[in-house]
Design a protein around this motif. Structure first.
Motif, PDB file in Angstrom:
ATOM      1  N   THR A  14       0.832  -1.202   0.000  1.00 26.03           N
ATOM      2  CA  THR A  14       0.000   0.000   0.000  1.00 26.03           C
ATOM      3  C   THR A  14       0.864   1.249   0.000  1.00 26.03           C
ATOM      4  O   THR A  14       2.037   1.221   0.369  1.00 26.03           O
ATOM      5  N   SER A  15       0.269   2.357  -0.410  1.00 21.96           N
ATOM      6  CA  SER A  15       0.955   3.635  -0.430  1.00 21.96           C
ATOM      7  C   SER A  15       0.057   4.710   0.163  1.00 21.96           C
ATOM      8  O   SER A  15      -1.027   4.972  -0.361  1.00 21.96           O
ATOM      9  N   SER A  16       0.496   5.321   1.273  1.00 18.97           N
ATOM     10  CA  SER A  16      -0.286   6.357   1.929  1.00 18.97           C
ATOM     11  C   SER A  16      -0.059   7.704   1.253  1.00 18.97           C
ATOM     12  O   SER A  16       0.895   7.888   0.495  1.00 18.97           O
ATOM     13  N   ALA A  17      -0.919   8.659   1.551  1.00 25.34           N
ATOM     14  CA  ALA A  17      -0.807   9.996   0.960  1.00 25.34           C
ATOM     15  C   ALA A  17       0.489  10.672   1.383  1.00 25.34           C
ATOM     16  O   ALA A  17       1.161  11.313   0.591  1.00 25.34           O
ATOM     17  N   GLY A  18       0.865  10.537   2.641  1.00 27.98           N
ATOM     18  CA  GLY A  18       2.109  11.112   3.140  1.00 27.98           C
ATOM     19  C   GLY A  18       3.091  10.011   3.485  1.00 27.98           C
ATOM     20  O   GLY A  18       2.840   8.831   3.243  1.00 27.98           O
ATOM     21  N   TYR A  19       4.256  10.402   4.055  1.00 26.54           N
ATOM     22  CA  TYR A  19       5.239   9.390   4.430  1.00 26.54           C
ATOM     23  C   TYR A  19       4.708   8.527   5.566  1.00 26.54           C
ATOM     24  O   TYR A  19       4.150   9.021   6.529  1.00 26.54           O
ATOM     25  N   LYS A  20       4.873   7.235   5.426  1.00 25.89           N
ATOM     26  CA  LYS A  20       4.512   6.302   6.480  1.00 25.89           C
ATOM     27  C   LYS A  20       5.623   5.270   6.590  1.00 25.89           C
ATOM     28  O   LYS A  20       6.133   4.783   5.570  1.00 25.89           O
ATOM     29  N   THR A  21       5.993   4.932   7.817  1.00 28.27           N
ATOM     30  CA  THR A  21       7.065   3.963   8.039  1.00 28.27           C
ATOM     31  C   THR A  21       6.804   2.681   7.260  1.00 28.27           C
ATOM     32  O   THR A  21       5.708   2.140   7.284  1.00 28.27           O
ATOM     33  N   GLY A  22       7.820   2.223   6.555  1.00 25.39           N
ATOM     34  CA  GLY A  22       7.716   0.975   5.806  1.00 25.39           C
ATOM     35  C   GLY A  22       7.295   1.149   4.362  1.00 25.39           C
ATOM     36  O   GLY A  22       7.259   0.173   3.603  1.00 25.39           O
ATOM     37  N   GLU A  23       6.999   2.400   3.964  1.00 27.30           N
ATOM     38  CA  GLU A  23       6.519   2.626   2.599  1.00 27.30           C
ATOM     39  C   GLU A  23       7.522   3.350   1.697  1.00 27.30           C
ATOM     40  O   GLU A  23       7.179   3.715   0.566  1.00 27.30           O
ATOM     41  N   TRP A  24       8.751   3.558   2.164  1.00 27.83           N
ATOM     42  CA  TRP A  24       9.715   4.283   1.348  1.00 27.83           C
ATOM     43  C   TRP A  24      10.077   3.521   0.072  1.00 27.83           C
ATOM     44  O   TRP A  24      10.500   4.108  -0.936  1.00 27.83           O
ATOM     45  N   GLY A  25       9.888   2.209   0.096  1.00 23.11           N
ATOM     46  CA  GLY A  25      10.153   1.412  -1.097  1.00 23.11           C
ATOM     47  C   GLY A  25       9.318   1.834  -2.290  1.00 23.11           C
ATOM     48  O   GLY A  25       9.693   1.581  -3.446  1.00 23.11           O
ATOM     49  N   ILE A  26       8.191   2.499  -2.039  1.00 25.96           N
ATOM     50  CA  ILE A  26       7.340   2.986  -3.123  1.00 25.96           C
ATOM     51  C   ILE A  26       8.105   3.989  -3.984  1.00 25.96           C
ATOM     52  O   ILE A  26       7.969   4.003  -5.216  1.00 25.96           O
ATOM     53  N   GLN A  27       8.926   4.845  -3.349  1.00 25.99           N
ATOM     54  CA  GLN A  27       9.703   5.820  -4.109  1.00 25.99           C
ATOM     55  C   GLN A  27      10.711   5.120  -5.019  1.00 25.99           C
ATOM     56  O   GLN A  27      10.948   5.553  -6.154  1.00 25.99           O
ATOM     57  N   HIS A  28      11.295   4.045  -4.533  1.00 26.29           N
ATOM     58  CA  HIS A  28      12.227   3.271  -5.353  1.00 26.29           C
ATOM     59  C   HIS A  28      11.490   2.597  -6.506  1.00 26.29           C
ATOM     60  O   HIS A  28      11.969   2.598  -7.649  1.00 26.29           O
ATOM     61  N   LEU A  29      10.345   2.036  -6.204  1.00 26.78           N
ATOM     62  CA  LEU A  29       9.533   1.398  -7.245  1.00 26.78           C
ATOM     63  C   LEU A  29       9.204   2.390  -8.357  1.00 26.78           C
ATOM     64  O   LEU A  29       9.392   2.095  -9.549  1.00 26.78           O
ATOM     65  N   ASN A  30       8.705   3.563  -7.989  1.00 26.56           N
ATOM     66  CA  ASN A  30       8.314   4.558  -8.991  1.00 26.56           C
ATOM     67  C   ASN A  30       9.512   5.031  -9.810  1.00 26.56           C
ATOM     68  O   ASN A  30       9.403   5.269 -11.015  1.00 26.56           O
ATOM     69  N   SER A  31      10.663   5.179  -9.148  1.00 26.28           N
ATOM     70  CA  SER A  31      11.874   5.595  -9.854  1.00 26.28           C
ATOM     71  C   SER A  31      12.275   4.563 -10.891  1.00 26.28           C
ATOM     72  O   SER A  31      12.645   4.912 -12.028  1.00 26.28           O
ATOM     73  N   LEU A  32      12.204   3.307 -10.524  1.00 25.14           N
ATOM     74  CA  LEU A  32      12.646   2.233 -11.406  1.00 25.14           C
ATOM     75  C   LEU A  32      11.648   1.965 -12.531  1.00 25.14           C
ATOM     76  O   LEU A  32      12.035   1.692 -13.672  1.00 25.14           O
ATOM     77  N   SER A  34       9.769   4.076 -14.000  1.00 31.91           N
ATOM     78  CA  SER A  34       9.759   5.149 -14.988  1.00 31.91           C
ATOM     79  C   SER A  34      11.060   5.256 -15.775  1.00 31.91           C
ATOM     80  O   SER A  34      11.140   5.988 -16.754  1.00 31.91           O
ATOM     81  N   SER A  35      12.103   4.539 -15.338  1.00 33.35           N
ATOM     82  CA  SER A  35      13.411   4.669 -15.984  1.00 33.35           C
ATOM     83  C   SER A  35      13.614   3.623 -17.080  1.00 33.35           C
ATOM     84  O   SER A  35      13.329   2.433 -16.876  1.00 33.35           O
ATOM     85  N   PRO A  36      14.151   4.049 -18.226  1.00 35.40           N
ATOM     86  CA  PRO A  36      14.452   3.083 -19.296  1.00 35.40           C
ATOM     87  C   PRO A  36      15.695   2.245 -19.009  1.00 35.40           C
ATOM     88  O   PRO A  36      15.985   1.306 -19.743  1.00 35.40           O
ATOM     89  N   HIS A  37      16.406   2.595 -17.936  1.00 34.14           N
ATOM     90  CA  HIS A  37      17.674   1.913 -17.649  1.00 34.14           C
ATOM     91  C   HIS A  37      17.512   0.695 -16.743  1.00 34.14           C
ATOM     92  O   HIS A  37      18.494  -0.008 -16.481  1.00 34.14           O
ATOM     93  N   TYR A  38      16.297   0.463 -16.241  1.00 33.53           N
ATOM     94  CA  TYR A  38      16.092  -0.635 -15.301  1.00 33.53           C
ATOM     95  C   TYR A  38      14.899  -1.502 -15.696  1.00 33.53           C
ATOM     96  O   TYR A  38      13.939  -1.022 -16.314  1.00 33.53           O
ATOM     97  N   GLN A  39      14.989  -2.749 -15.296  1.00 31.06           N
ATOM     98  CA  GLN A  39      13.871  -3.680 -15.444  1.00 31.06           C
ATOM     99  C   GLN A  39      13.653  -4.359 -14.088  1.00 31.06           C
ATOM    100  O   GLN A  39      14.542  -5.055 -13.590  1.00 31.06           O
ATOM    101  N   ILE A  40      12.498  -4.124 -13.483  1.00 33.80           N
ATOM    102  CA  ILE A  40      12.189  -4.760 -12.203  1.00 33.80           C
ATOM    103  C   ILE A  40      11.865  -6.224 -12.467  1.00 33.80           C
ATOM    104  O   ILE A  40      10.913  -6.544 -13.185  1.00 33.80           O
ATOM    105  N   VAL A  41      12.680  -7.113 -11.897  1.00 36.20           N
ATOM    106  CA  VAL A  41      12.479  -8.546 -12.139  1.00 36.20           C
ATOM    107  C   VAL A  41      12.080  -9.297 -10.878  1.00 36.20           C
ATOM    108  O   VAL A  41      11.698 -10.467 -10.945  1.00 36.20           O
ATOM    109  N   GLY A  42      12.179  -8.640  -9.702  1.00 31.81           N
ATOM    110  CA  GLY A  42      11.853  -9.361  -8.481  1.00 31.81           C
ATOM    111  C   GLY A  42      11.482  -8.444  -7.336  1.00 31.81           C
ATOM    112  O   GLY A  42      11.914  -7.292  -7.266  1.00 31.81           O
ATOM    113  N   ILE A  43      10.650  -8.977  -6.443  1.00 28.32           N
ATOM    114  CA  ILE A  43      10.306  -8.315  -5.188  1.00 28.32           C
ATOM    115  C   ILE A  43      10.535  -9.333  -4.081  1.00 28.32           C
ATOM    116  O   ILE A  43      10.034 -10.469  -4.142  1.00 28.32           O
ATOM    117  N   CYS A  44      11.302  -8.931  -3.071  1.00 32.67           N
ATOM    118  CA  CYS A  44      11.576  -9.822  -1.944  1.00 32.67           C
ATOM    119  C   CYS A  44      11.068  -9.162  -0.663  1.00 32.67           C
ATOM    120  O   CYS A  44      11.519  -8.073  -0.300  1.00 32.67           O
TER     121      CYS A  44
END
Length: 374
Positions: A14-32, A34-44
């Motif tokens: 889940t992703s909250s409207a503001g910062y919430k502990t444990g959700e910072w990975g969302i920023q990494h997900l969105n960065s990756l 949207s980038s042509p340089h990366y391919q997300i192949v796994g979530i652990c």
């Protein structure tokens, strides 16, 4: 060039409207994503069900594999790089086997609770011959890169003095989220000293170089607070606060310049200025100011001024041409995306290595250990 195949360790469903502990990975997900340089192949995540839930929730598709074991991630030849976006207490145990399996990594800052652990990981990354980045993303912002370029070019001559005065609104009383209580513990490795000032120091050292000597004075305005859950219910009446909220650091840089970094905590600043950084040289001065906000996210209202002695101060443009997908990122995630871009392109000045992070950790440890407490 083929995209970098990457796995994210620690992605909330889940992703909250503001910062919430444990959700910072969302920023990494969105960065990756949207980038042509990366391919997300796994979530652990901590369990296979949790990883699968995150994949489904974020509509990542059937080509993204769910993992519950880091050993599987480390040994999977289809993964080139791994991002660690979990609680700091897990960083060391997760990063070490990845480096041993020669995986490139990006690990959120602070890197680990102790300097010894950070040093071991930095040494291991070098011996393994892999690229290892710290999530201290402030240096990736164009304003700070422009400041560094101006100083390198001799625009203000030799640096004589620097003073960075900052404000943050992380007031711990009368109540504080239980999920973020670790920020109030100076021995946690991710206290307000480490989290707020640590990110500032990485940018500071990147622009001006290392401290030769550093002294510190610390103060905690409120020694106790009430901890509350996410519904506002009190879970602990008298939580003891050990992390400072007023921080004065000063010292001599390797260059011979004097430098100070100060941070005060209050509800809001009197002049609506979050940060004011003045760097004085033999030929002129630089000033960077911002609205209130988070330093390493790149606060709004950033203004950079250059005054060459004998002439009027002028505002400096620092907005370079950037890939379109960066503008689509949220305010809090833009620098994360910039770090990934620099990493993919091999632009080493755009991200911090574990060696760079180690210098910050050593400076913070010295400031903590030798502090005079007000």
């Amino acid at each position: 060039m083929a995209p970098i195949r990457i796995c994210i360790v620690g992605l909330a469903a889940t992703s909250s409207a503001g910062y919430k502990t444990g959700e910072w990975g969302i920023q990494h997900l969105n960065s990756l994503k949207s980038s042509p340089h990366y391919q997300i192949v796994g979530i652990c995540n901590s369990s296979l069900a949790s990883a699968q839930k995150s994949i489904e929730s974020h509509k990542l598709g059937p080509d993204v594999k769910a993992y519950s074991s880091l050993d599987e991630v480390a040994s999977d030849p289809t993964i080139d790089m791994v991002s660690i976006v979990v609680a700091i207490g897990k960083h060391y145990d997760l990063v070490k086997p990845l480096l041993q399996h020669k995986k490139d990594v990006l690990v959120e800052f602070p890197i680990a609770p102790t300097v010894a652990e950070v040093e071991e990981l930095a040494t291991l990354a070098k011996s393994a011959g892999v690229k290892a980045a710290s999530g201290s993303q402030g240096r990736a912002h164009p304003a700070f890169q422009r400041m560094k370029d101006l100083i390198r070019s001799g625009a203000i001559g030799d640096v004589v003095f620097s003073t960075l005065n900052g404000h943050n609104a992380l007031v711990a009383a009368p109540m504080w989220p239980e999920s973020q209580s670790i920020f109030l513990n100076i021995d946690s490795g991710i206290s307000r000293l480490h989290l707020v000032v640590g990110h500032i120091l990485d940018t500071h050292l990147n622009i001006l170089g290392d401290f030769k000597d550093i002294q510190s004075t610390l103060k905690t305005q409120n020694s106790k607070t009430k901890l509350v859950d996410d519904k506002g219910n009190v879970t602990q009446e008298n939580f003891h606060i050990t992390a400072p909220d007023t921080i004065l650091l000063q010292g001599v840089l390797e260059s011979g310049a004097l430098a100070s970094v100060t941070m005060r905590t209050s509800t809001e600043p009197v002049d609506n200025t979050g940060f004011r950084w003045i760097i004085s040289g033999t030929k002129g001065e630089l000033e960077l100011t911002s609205d209130p906000g988070i330093f390493h996210w790149g606060p709004t209202g950033l203004k950079l001024k250059l005054k060459e002695f004998g002439s009027e101060a002028k505002e400096i443009d620092f907005n370079p041409s950037e890939p379109e997908h960066l503008s689509q990122m949220s305010y809090s995630g833009q620098n994360v995306a910039r770090v990934y871009e620099a990493f993919a392109k091999g632009e080493e000045d755009g991200y911090a290595t574990l060696d760079a992070a180690l210098k910050v950790h050593k400076a913070l440890e010295k400031a903590k250990t030798n502090a005079v407490w007000a």
